[in-house]
Write a protein that holds these residues in place. Structure first.
Motif: not given
Length: 426
Positions: A63-83
């Motif tokens: 239920f979350l993967s399609p939405f989180s995939g959008v955010w993963a493409d929008r924001f800094s991959k590095k910062k998102l992974m660290i958070i």
């Protein structure tokens, strides 16, 4: 062989990414094994409750993967992974306060909800940092990290749960996520590719969300890969949660059960080495279709053991489960490689997110069906019937694929096989 496989580690960015994954994978499997052993051997939960574990893990991915995939493409991959690593560290530490199955499951849902943001970002980062002709090697190394953790974590987790307390496994996992965040902080920021913003934020988000699904539908290889893995996941999760129950039924003690899981991991390590070194010679679709045929036969043998048709000692069962790991290692490697090569870099997160959502759907129903079948037929017959069905269906799909390939019904003449997956080793 090793030179070819380890070539991707010469890329400094991938080296930091891979290092963080190694640490977090170890902690993940350590706490997962602690939960499995605690549920099965300590709390002695029935099959219906054991089935809840893979279901609650799958719910966020569906239920979350399609939405989180959008955010993963929008924001800094590095910062998102660290958070994500920092949040997972806190949530995993909170598991030490869980006193019953329901509180454990709540924390597991939260942890995997965060993971749905982490994984698409990691896949997109691999796509950005690694040249296309080394993607299969990079994905093989990522799979090696997962499988080496399966070798080490079950043994250590089994000892911790048997002689101390599961909370130590959760504490170690929490620390591992912190270390992973520190390692990922060494990554450079991936340059974001900008696209014209001509839509409202709401409309643009919906458009981006659906673009992941549209990309899958447009690609023959993505469709085949997603459908094959979807079917495979259904059959696997009929019995995956009940390996401990099968082990217990045939008389394998809890201390030896962890060796069975380690055997799968050890085989997968060997399999990942083989795929990473020689996988360029095999089309990834052919790999995805052939592997279930062989593993289905092995699962049928395991089923025969479960109904006492054959009786083998722990060492032989260890070898059989290890062979399942060797053969099955190619599935996630080929799947990730197909997604990365068939997807533009600005859409990797969205496509990966939608693909994860689709292939995890069977987990919602397969474990419950498996629990009912176990109560009706017994664990052995579930392994036997599903293994045989698994093999036959995959064999038919492979024949259809080969026939269509030869008659040019599926194809761009499979030029991808020679151009993208048969690059010369350095």
């Amino acid at each position: 062989m090793e030179k070819s496989l380890l070539q991707a580690l010469k890329i400094m960015e991938f080296k930091w990414l891979f290092s963080g994954q190694v640490v977090s994978d170890f902690g993940n499997w350590l706490s997962f094994m602690a939960v499995m052993i605690m549920f099965t051997y300590h709390w002695e939960l029935p099959p219906e409750q054991l089935a809840l574990l893979p279901i609650v893990i799958a719910i966020p991915w569906i239920f979350l993967s399609p939405f989180s995939g959008v955010w993963a493409d929008r924001f800094s991959k590095k910062k998102l992974m660290i958070i994500c690593d920092l949040v997972r560290s806190i949530l995993t530490f909170m598991l030490i306060f869980a006193q019953n199955i329901w509180s454990v499951l709540i924390f597991i849902v939260l942890i995997h909800s965060v993971a749905t943001f982490f994984d698409p970002a990691r896949q997109a980062a691999i796509k950005e940092y690694v040249p296309e002709n080394q993607l299969l090697q990079a994905n093989s190394l990522s799979q090696l990290s997962v499988q080496i953790s399966k070798v080490l974590s079950p043994t250590i987790g089994g000892v911790i749960v048997a002689f101390w307390n599961p909370v130590y496994a959760f504490i170690i996992n929490s620390i591992c996520f912190l270390i992973s965040a520190i390692l990922l902080s060494r990554l450079p920021n991936v340059k974001k590719k900008m696209t014209p913003n001509i839509e409202s934020k709401e409309t643009k988000f919906l458009s981006e969300l659906l673009s992941g699904l549209k990309q899958i539908v447009r690609s023959k290889y993505l469709i085949i890969a997603v459908l094959c893995v979807f079917s495979m996941m259904f059959f696997i999760y009929l019995y995956d949660s009940y390996i401990a129950l099968w082990s217990k039924e045939i008389g394998i003690p809890s201390t030896s059960f962890s060796l069975i899981i380690s055997g799968i991991g050890l085989g997968s390590v060997l399999g990942a080495f083989i795929v990473g070194s020689f996988g360029n010679r095999i089309h990834p679709i052919r790999m995805i279709l052939t592997i279930p045929i062989m593993n289905g036969i092995l699962f049928s043998i395991i089923g025969l053991g479960g109904i006492n048709v054959i009786s083998l000692n722990v060492v032989v069962w260890f070898i059989i489960w290890m062979m399942i790991g060797v053969i099955g290692a190619g599935i996630p490697i080929a799947f990730a490689t197909i997604i990365q090569t068939e997807t533009p870099s600005t859409m990797t997160g969205k496509v990966y997110g939608f693909a994860q959502s689709i292939i995890n759907i069977p987990i919602l129903i397969a474990p419950l069906i498996g629990a009912k079948l176990i109560n009706l037929l017994g664990i052995g017959y579930v392994f036997l019937i599903s293994g045989l069905t698994f093999s036959v269906m995959s064999f038919v799909a492979l024949i259809i694929f080969e026939f269509n390939k030869r008659t040019n019904k599926i194809s761009d003449n499979i030029e991808m096989e020679s151009r993208e997956f048969n690059t010369p080793s350095s």
